[in-house]
Design a protein around this motif. Structure first.
Motif, PDB file in Angstrom:
ATOM      1  N   TYR A   8       0.730  -1.209   0.073  1.00 43.56           N
ATOM      2  CA  TYR A   8       0.043   0.089   0.043  1.00 43.56           C
ATOM      3  C   TYR A   8       0.769   1.108  -0.011  1.00 43.56           C
ATOM      4  O   TYR A   8       0.440   2.372  -0.522  1.00 43.56           O
ATOM      5  CB  TYR A   8      -0.946  -0.219   0.969  1.00 43.56           C
ATOM      6  CG  TYR A   8      -2.240  -0.760   0.932  1.00 43.56           C
ATOM      7  CD1 TYR A   8      -3.037  -0.273   0.180  1.00 43.56           C
ATOM      8  CD2 TYR A   8      -2.096  -2.157   1.401  1.00 43.56           C
ATOM      9  CE1 TYR A   8      -4.328  -1.252  -0.384  1.00 43.56           C
ATOM     10  CE2 TYR A   8      -3.337  -2.851   1.054  1.00 43.56           C
ATOM     11  CZ  TYR A   8      -4.361  -2.431   0.367  1.00 43.56           C
ATOM     12  OH  TYR A   8      -5.563  -3.376   0.063  1.00 43.56           O
ATOM     13  N   ASP A   9       1.991   1.026   0.875  1.00 42.05           N
ATOM     14  CA  ASP A   9       2.862   2.368   0.353  1.00 42.05           C
ATOM     15  C   ASP A   9       3.485   2.618  -0.858  1.00 42.05           C
ATOM     16  O   ASP A   9       3.343   3.752  -1.318  1.00 42.05           O
ATOM     17  CB  ASP A   9       4.179   2.220   1.397  1.00 42.05           C
ATOM     18  CG  ASP A   9       3.751   2.231   2.747  1.00 42.05           C
ATOM     19  OD1 ASP A   9       2.709   2.698   3.366  1.00 42.05           O
ATOM     20  OD2 ASP A   9       4.704   1.872   3.697  1.00 42.05           O
ATOM     21  N   THR A  10       3.585   1.549  -1.465  1.00 44.68           N
ATOM     22  CA  THR A  10       3.741   1.672  -2.940  1.00 44.68           C
ATOM     23  C   THR A  10       2.566   2.502  -3.844  1.00 44.68           C
ATOM     24  O   THR A  10       2.828   3.249  -4.613  1.00 44.68           O
ATOM     25  CB  THR A  10       4.182   0.493  -3.600  1.00 44.68           C
ATOM     26  OG1 THR A  10       5.277  -0.086  -3.145  1.00 44.68           O
ATOM     27  CG2 THR A  10       4.350   0.691  -5.070  1.00 44.68           C
ATOM     28  N   LEU A  11       1.439   1.919  -3.564  1.00 46.42           N
ATOM     29  CA  LEU A  11       0.081   2.269  -4.278  1.00 46.42           C
ATOM     30  C   LEU A  11       0.114   3.969  -3.945  1.00 46.42           C
ATOM     31  O   LEU A  11      -0.204   4.863  -4.735  1.00 46.42           O
ATOM     32  CB  LEU A  11      -1.168   1.525  -3.741  1.00 46.42           C
ATOM     33  CG  LEU A  11      -1.024   0.048  -4.168  1.00 46.42           C
ATOM     34  CD1 LEU A  11      -2.529  -0.352  -3.665  1.00 46.42           C
ATOM     35  CD2 LEU A  11      -1.053   0.077  -5.933  1.00 46.42           C
ATOM     36  N   ARG A  70       2.339   6.068  -3.057  1.00 49.29           N
ATOM     37  CA  ARG A  70       3.506   6.764  -3.789  1.00 49.29           C
ATOM     38  C   ARG A  70       3.210   7.009  -5.308  1.00 49.29           C
ATOM     39  O   ARG A  70       3.327   8.007  -5.756  1.00 49.29           O
ATOM     40  CB  ARG A  70       4.866   6.090  -3.599  1.00 49.29           C
ATOM     41  CG  ARG A  70       5.600   6.370  -2.331  1.00 49.29           C
ATOM     42  CD  ARG A  70       6.939   6.013  -2.221  1.00 49.29           C
ATOM     43  NE  ARG A  70       7.168   4.374  -2.829  1.00 49.29           N
ATOM     44  CZ  ARG A  70       7.206   3.554  -1.972  1.00 49.29           C
ATOM     45  NH1 ARG A  70       6.959   3.703  -0.532  1.00 49.29           N
ATOM     46  NH2 ARG A  70       7.410   2.356  -2.428  1.00 49.29           N
ATOM     47  N   ARG A  71       2.512   5.939  -5.709  1.00 47.49           N
ATOM     48  CA  ARG A  71       2.113   6.371  -7.190  1.00 47.49           C
ATOM     49  C   ARG A  71       0.974   6.927  -7.443  1.00 47.49           C
ATOM     50  O   ARG A  71       0.474   7.178  -8.473  1.00 47.49           O
ATOM     51  CB  ARG A  71       1.852   4.860  -7.917  1.00 47.49           C
ATOM     52  CG  ARG A  71       3.178   4.005  -7.847  1.00 47.49           C
ATOM     53  CD  ARG A  71       2.988   2.654  -8.595  1.00 47.49           C
ATOM     54  NE  ARG A  71       4.355   2.003  -8.709  1.00 47.49           N
ATOM     55  CZ  ARG A  71       4.457   0.463  -8.992  1.00 47.49           C
ATOM     56  NH1 ARG A  71       3.207  -0.081  -9.247  1.00 47.49           N
ATOM     57  NH2 ARG A  71       5.486   0.130  -9.025  1.00 47.49           N
ATOM     58  N   ARG A  72       0.225   7.472  -6.247  1.00 51.51           N
ATOM     59  CA  ARG A  72      -1.067   8.431  -6.270  1.00 51.51           C
ATOM     60  C   ARG A  72      -2.027   7.783  -7.028  1.00 51.51           C
ATOM     61  O   ARG A  72      -2.420   8.356  -7.982  1.00 51.51           O
ATOM     62  CB  ARG A  72      -0.368   9.619  -6.882  1.00 51.51           C
ATOM     63  CG  ARG A  72       0.663  10.296  -6.059  1.00 51.51           C
ATOM     64  CD  ARG A  72       1.206  11.640  -6.590  1.00 51.51           C
ATOM     65  NE  ARG A  72       0.140  12.789  -6.654  1.00 51.51           N
ATOM     66  CZ  ARG A  72       0.265  13.286  -5.696  1.00 51.51           C
ATOM     67  NH1 ARG A  72       1.028  13.263  -4.631  1.00 51.51           N
ATOM     68  NH2 ARG A  72      -0.628  14.416  -5.728  1.00 51.51           N
ATOM     69  N   VAL A  73      -2.465   6.435  -6.821  1.00 49.73           N
ATOM     70  CA  VAL A  73      -3.469   5.757  -7.466  1.00 49.73           C
ATOM     71  C   VAL A  73      -4.788   6.435  -7.007  1.00 49.73           C
ATOM     72  O   VAL A  73      -4.995   6.868  -6.113  1.00 49.73           O
ATOM     73  CB  VAL A  73      -3.556   4.454  -7.347  1.00 49.73           C
ATOM     74  CG1 VAL A  73      -2.080   3.697  -7.709  1.00 49.73           C
ATOM     75  CG2 VAL A  73      -3.656   3.943  -5.919  1.00 49.73           C
ATOM     76  N   ASP A  74      -5.717   6.110  -7.853  1.00 48.76           N
ATOM     77  CA  ASP A  74      -7.259   6.895  -7.642  1.00 48.76           C
ATOM     78  C   ASP A  74      -7.979   5.763  -7.128  1.00 48.76           C
ATOM     79  O   ASP A  74      -7.343   4.498  -6.813  1.00 48.76           O
ATOM     80  CB  ASP A  74      -7.706   7.321  -9.119  1.00 48.76           C
ATOM     81  CG  ASP A  74      -7.900   6.393  -9.894  1.00 48.76           C
ATOM     82  OD1 ASP A  74      -7.773   5.006  -9.757  1.00 48.76           O
ATOM     83  OD2 ASP A  74      -8.209   6.462 -11.015  1.00 48.76           O
TER      84      ASP A  74
END
Length: 356
Positions: free
Chosen positions: A25-28, A30-34
């Motif tokens: 979830y940290d990766t998600l 950082r990628r600023r997913v919607d």
């Protein structure tokens, strides 16, 4: 710290799995997913249907482990967690896992909810009900130009062309709770402003106001004008009628424009000041019902007792309350006296001499 984490994960498979979920979830984030992408990723990770619901929109997103919209009807959630932003619950995330929950579902949902709050704030107006008072004041101020008002409304989450009702509220309850009750599935924003609370709402359910709340509702005819009319309607509220829509006042709204000096000098209004609170309640109930028997029912008294009281009140006011003219004069005196009391107290008290 990383070395310690590696050692811990080697000792406990649960810790290893939890750390992988956190990193996922940290990766998600950082990628600023919607939100849709977040739901798809969560469903794939959990290997079951995952869902998101934001209270502000009233819509739910359910995604299958394959990344497609989940088939309906929905299966009861096996586990769910509230999504919070600025200490306010703005939605829910959940898993629809057949059978018992997985040991790591709690960790997954906690991170899912945290990421959902960040995405909701990032990809649209904050879904919280409470708003910046300065923005709300800009929307309802008479001196705001159209461009600035439109921009403030967009920042608050109201789409261009969306009708906006303004509600003036006096309550000891949290404004966000009141807003959620009267406008549960449409955009609504709340802010305290001077001596009164303000709600901006796309629609208002007047039956949703909790007990003890006083509210004046303005029509959706421009936020600045709606605000002025909501304030006027608030002045007409009473314990008997705690919620008033300005549109329902009709010609009665003109009473709010009578100069204070003229009201104080009126003999009918002055005479009311000599009545006891019990007499005022009796008179107000009788004027509202236009029936001795109905007033007796509401006040839990015998109709003969009400008749005697009204005879006494009529003599004190020098009015014949059995005639339409007498009742009209008494009701107008009650209303204008209440408006005078409301203006003088700023609405801060409920026990003024003219309160019905």
């Amino acid at each position: 710290m990383e070395a310690l984490a590696v050692r811990l994960s080697g000792l406990d498979p649960y810790v290893d799995g939890a750390m992988r979920i956190v990193a996922f979830y940290d990766t998600l984030m950082r990628r600023r997913v919607d939100l849709p992408a977040l739901a798809r990723a969560s469903a794939g990770l959990a290997e079951c249907v995952a869902g998101i619901r934001l209270h502000g929109s009233g819509r739910s997103t359910r995604v299958s482990p394959h990344g497609t919209a989940a088939a309906t009807p929905a299966v009861p959630a096996s586990t769910e967690v509230a999504v919070t932003l600025d200490e306010e619950e703005i939605g829910t995330v959940w898993l629809e896992r057949p059978g018992p929950p997985h040991p790591l579902d709690e960790v997954l949902l906690d991170r899912f909810a945290l990421a959902a709050a960040g995405a909701a704030e990032r990809y649209g107006p904050a879904r919280t009900t409470m708003a910046d008072p300065a923005l709300v004041e800009l929307v309802i101020s008479r001196g705001t130009d159209d461009a600035a008002r439109a921009r403030a409304l967009r920042l608050l989450g109201f789409a261009p062309g969306l009708p906006v009702h303004v509600v003036a509220v006096r309550t000891r309850l949290p404004l966000d709770r009141v807003g959620a009750l009267v406008c549960p599935s449409r955009p609504v924003k709340a802010a305290p402003l001077a001596d009164v609370g303000v709600l901006l709402a796309a629609a208002v359910d007047r039956t949703g106001f909790p007990e003890g709340v006083r509210a004046g509702i303005g029509a959706a005819e421009g936020p600045d004008r709606s605000w002025r009319r909501a304030r006027t309607a608030l002045r007409f509220t009473s314990p008997r009628e705690p919620v008033v829509h300005h549109a329902d006042l009709g010609a009665l709204a003109l009473l709010a424009d009578i100069p204070e000096e003229a009201v104080r000098d009126n003999p009918d209004v002055t005479a009311l000041g000599r009545l006891t609170p019990e007499d005022l309640e009796t008179l107000d109930t009788y004027c509202a019902t236009d029936s001795v028997r109905r007033a007796a029912e509401l006040l839990h008294l015998h109709h003969s007792s009400i008749a005697r009281r009204l005879d006494h009140i009529g003599r004190a006011l020098a009015l014949d309350l059995s005639t339409p003219t007498g009742r009209t004069r008494a009701r107008l005196a009650l209303l204008t006296g209440r408006l005078l009391d409301e203006e003088a107290s700023g609405g801060a008290r409920d026990d003024g001499p003219f309160r019905g």
